[in-house]
Design an enzyme around this catalytic site. Structure first.
Site, PDB file in Angstrom:
ATOM      1  N   GLY A  46       1.906   4.052  -2.331  1.00  0.00           N
ATOM      2  CA  GLY A  46       2.649   5.030  -2.800  1.00  0.00           C
ATOM      3  C   GLY A  46       3.396   4.446  -4.170  1.00  0.00           C
ATOM      4  O   GLY A  46       4.085   5.325  -4.737  1.00  0.00           O
ATOM      5  N   LYS A  47       3.000   3.411  -4.764  1.00  0.00           N
ATOM      6  CA  LYS A  47       3.511   2.974  -5.910  1.00  0.00           C
ATOM      7  C   LYS A  47       2.958   3.460  -7.004  1.00  0.00           C
ATOM      8  O   LYS A  47       2.084   4.463  -7.105  1.00  0.00           O
ATOM      9  CB  LYS A  47       3.198   1.363  -6.229  1.00  0.00           C
ATOM     10  CG  LYS A  47       3.939   0.739  -4.860  1.00  0.00           C
ATOM     11  CD  LYS A  47       5.599   0.473  -5.127  1.00  0.00           C
ATOM     12  CE  LYS A  47       6.544  -0.518  -4.375  1.00  0.00           C
ATOM     13  NZ  LYS A  47       6.203  -0.504  -2.835  1.00  0.00           N
ATOM     14  N   ASN A  48       3.513   3.433  -8.250  1.00  0.00           N
ATOM     15  CA  ASN A  48       3.214   4.270  -9.570  1.00  0.00           C
ATOM     16  C   ASN A  48       1.820   3.859  -9.935  1.00  0.00           C
ATOM     17  O   ASN A  48       1.030   4.630 -10.371  1.00  0.00           O
ATOM     18  CB  ASN A  48       4.225   3.907 -10.545  1.00  0.00           C
ATOM     19  CG  ASN A  48       5.533   4.243 -10.653  1.00  0.00           C
ATOM     20  OD1 ASN A  48       6.161   4.611  -9.457  1.00  0.00           O
ATOM     21  ND2 ASN A  48       6.068   4.691 -11.633  1.00  0.00           N
ATOM     22  N   TYR A 107       1.131  -1.167  -3.198  1.00  0.00           N
ATOM     23  CA  TYR A 107       1.018  -0.446  -1.918  1.00  0.00           C
ATOM     24  C   TYR A 107       0.805   1.067  -2.494  1.00  0.00           C
ATOM     25  O   TYR A 107       1.132   1.617  -3.568  1.00  0.00           O
ATOM     26  CB  TYR A 107       2.514  -0.266  -1.531  1.00  0.00           C
ATOM     27  CG  TYR A 107       2.698   0.446  -0.087  1.00  0.00           C
ATOM     28  CD1 TYR A 107       2.138  -0.251   1.030  1.00  0.00           C
ATOM     29  CD2 TYR A 107       3.268   1.628   0.012  1.00  0.00           C
ATOM     30  CE1 TYR A 107       2.220   0.366   2.404  1.00  0.00           C
ATOM     31  CE2 TYR A 107       3.249   2.177   1.272  1.00  0.00           C
ATOM     32  CZ  TYR A 107       2.690   1.571   2.291  1.00  0.00           C
ATOM     33  OH  TYR A 107       2.843   2.268   3.364  1.00  0.00           O
TER      34      TYR A 107
END
EC number: 2.6.1.-
Length: 375
Positions: free
Chosen positions: A184-186, A182
């Protein structure tokens, strides 16, 4: 305004590389699966320390397929935690199995190994620990319990790209590891994406078929499958971004260290990095008894925050049928009342960190002081 996550800054730095990669997919027209996805599967699996990767269209799909590959189905139980995003429990229910919750360790926010044994029954099929906020669960005791009871272990590593447990990458310790990409993940796609990594070729082959309508090859549908394929453009984007993941991780860790230093005297509980591994700080979650007031004050100061998560799963209306009353998991319930995630992204500057920390120090009020001021 200090954003909670600044994807514009990340994409601005990679703009030309990303556009070139996307242009390559437009040229090849391999929009679903294809060479870019295959290359990313191989590279990310190697990064995690596993032999295989199965790219899918979301982290939820990754969990669903891993559970199906583990044989979870109606009448089975899957032991997990209630302090996580609802996708963890939803994926279990997609298979027809039942989520069985155990409480978290309040220091790490992850599955408490001491609580697991009592939750296992003859119907238990899978142990599903969640690596939360960028830190792994304590995997050695969980693996020992699972092996003793003949359970499959699936790691929900959606927030733990690159996290380490005693030198091993998140996702490589259990039988399968599930990741979300997704945005916004790292490691985030420009849209949705997910992957299961594993060293078990039979499970991998089953998941590859299940993600593509159960087809062994085109129009030869061996299983009743799903449309869970990863798009070629997302594979291309993730191939570019994976090259920067370690540098971004170290930048997150440096930002977390600044917060640790600047907030040492603030009236909030700071995240604890457990001795067993490397925390990659998907979020930097503090604890505050008067969270609502702190969040409102930070918003008024132009600082965005998040709450991960305001309700434990067993108290959500959607999961009321599981029958867990309030008080069933006190550590998870207290964490849900108290956690507040501060801005955290690789491009977070020292000046931004200092501004956030100064505002937290000024606004965070202990519960006793807040009550005293009212009376």
């Amino acid at each position: 305004m200090i954003p909670f996550v600044d994807l514009k800054a990340q994409h601005a730095a990679l703009r030309e590389e990303l556009l070139s990669a996307i242009g390559g997919v437009l040229q090849s027209c391999e929009f679903t699966l294809g060479r870019e996805v295959a290359a990313f599967e191989a590279s990310f699996a190697e990064y995690c320390g596993t032999r295989h990767g199965v790219g899918v269209n979301s982290g939820t799909s990754a969990l669903h397929l891993a559970l199906l590959a583990a044989g979870a189905g109606p009448g089975d139980e899957v032991v997990t935690v209630p302090f996580t995003f609802m996708a963890t429990a939803s994926a279990i229910q997609y298979t027809g199995a039942t989520p069985v919750f155990v409480d978290i360790d309040p220091r790490s926010f992850t599955m408490d190994p001491a609580a697991v044994e009592a939750a296992i029954t003859p119907r238990t099929k899978v142990l599903l620990p969640v690596h939360l906020f960028g830190q792994t669960a304590d995997m050695d005791p969980l693996m020992e319990i699972a092996r003793r009871h003949g359970l499959v272990v699936i790691e929900d590593a959606a927030q733990a790209h690159g996290a380490l447990y005693k030198g091993r990458r998140a996702g490589s310790i259990g039988d399968m590891g599930c990741f979300s990409f997704y945005p916004g993940k790292n490691l985030g796609a420009c849209g949705e994406g997910g992957m299961v990594v594993s060293n078990h070729p039979e499970a991998v082959q089953r998941m590859r078929m299940l993600r593509d309508w159960g087809a062994e090859r085109k129009y030869h549908h061996v299983l009743k499958g799903y449309n869970y394929r990863l798009e070629g453009i997302q594979g291309a984007v993730l191939n570019v971004k994976l090259r920067y993941l370690e540098a971004w991780t170290e930048a997150r860790r440096a930002a977390a260290a600044r917060y640790d230093r600047l907030l040492a005297q603030a009236d909030v509980g700071l995240p604890e990095a457990m001795a067993w591994g490397r925390h990659v700080y998907h979020v930097y979650a503090v604890r505050c008894a008067e969270r609502a007031a702190l969040q409102q004050g930070l918003a008024e100061a132009g600082i965005q925050t998040g709450i991960h998560y305001p309700f434990p799963i067993h108290l959500l209306q959607a999961f009321a049928d599981l029958g867990y009353p309030a008080g069933s998991f006190p550590h998870a319930e207290q964490a849900a009342r108290e956690v507040l995630s501060l801005p955290m992204f690789p491009e977070l500057t020292e000046a931004q960190s200092a501004e956030v920390a100064e505002a937290v120090r000024r606004l965070a009020v202990p519960a006793q002081a807040s009550l005293a001021s009212v009376t």
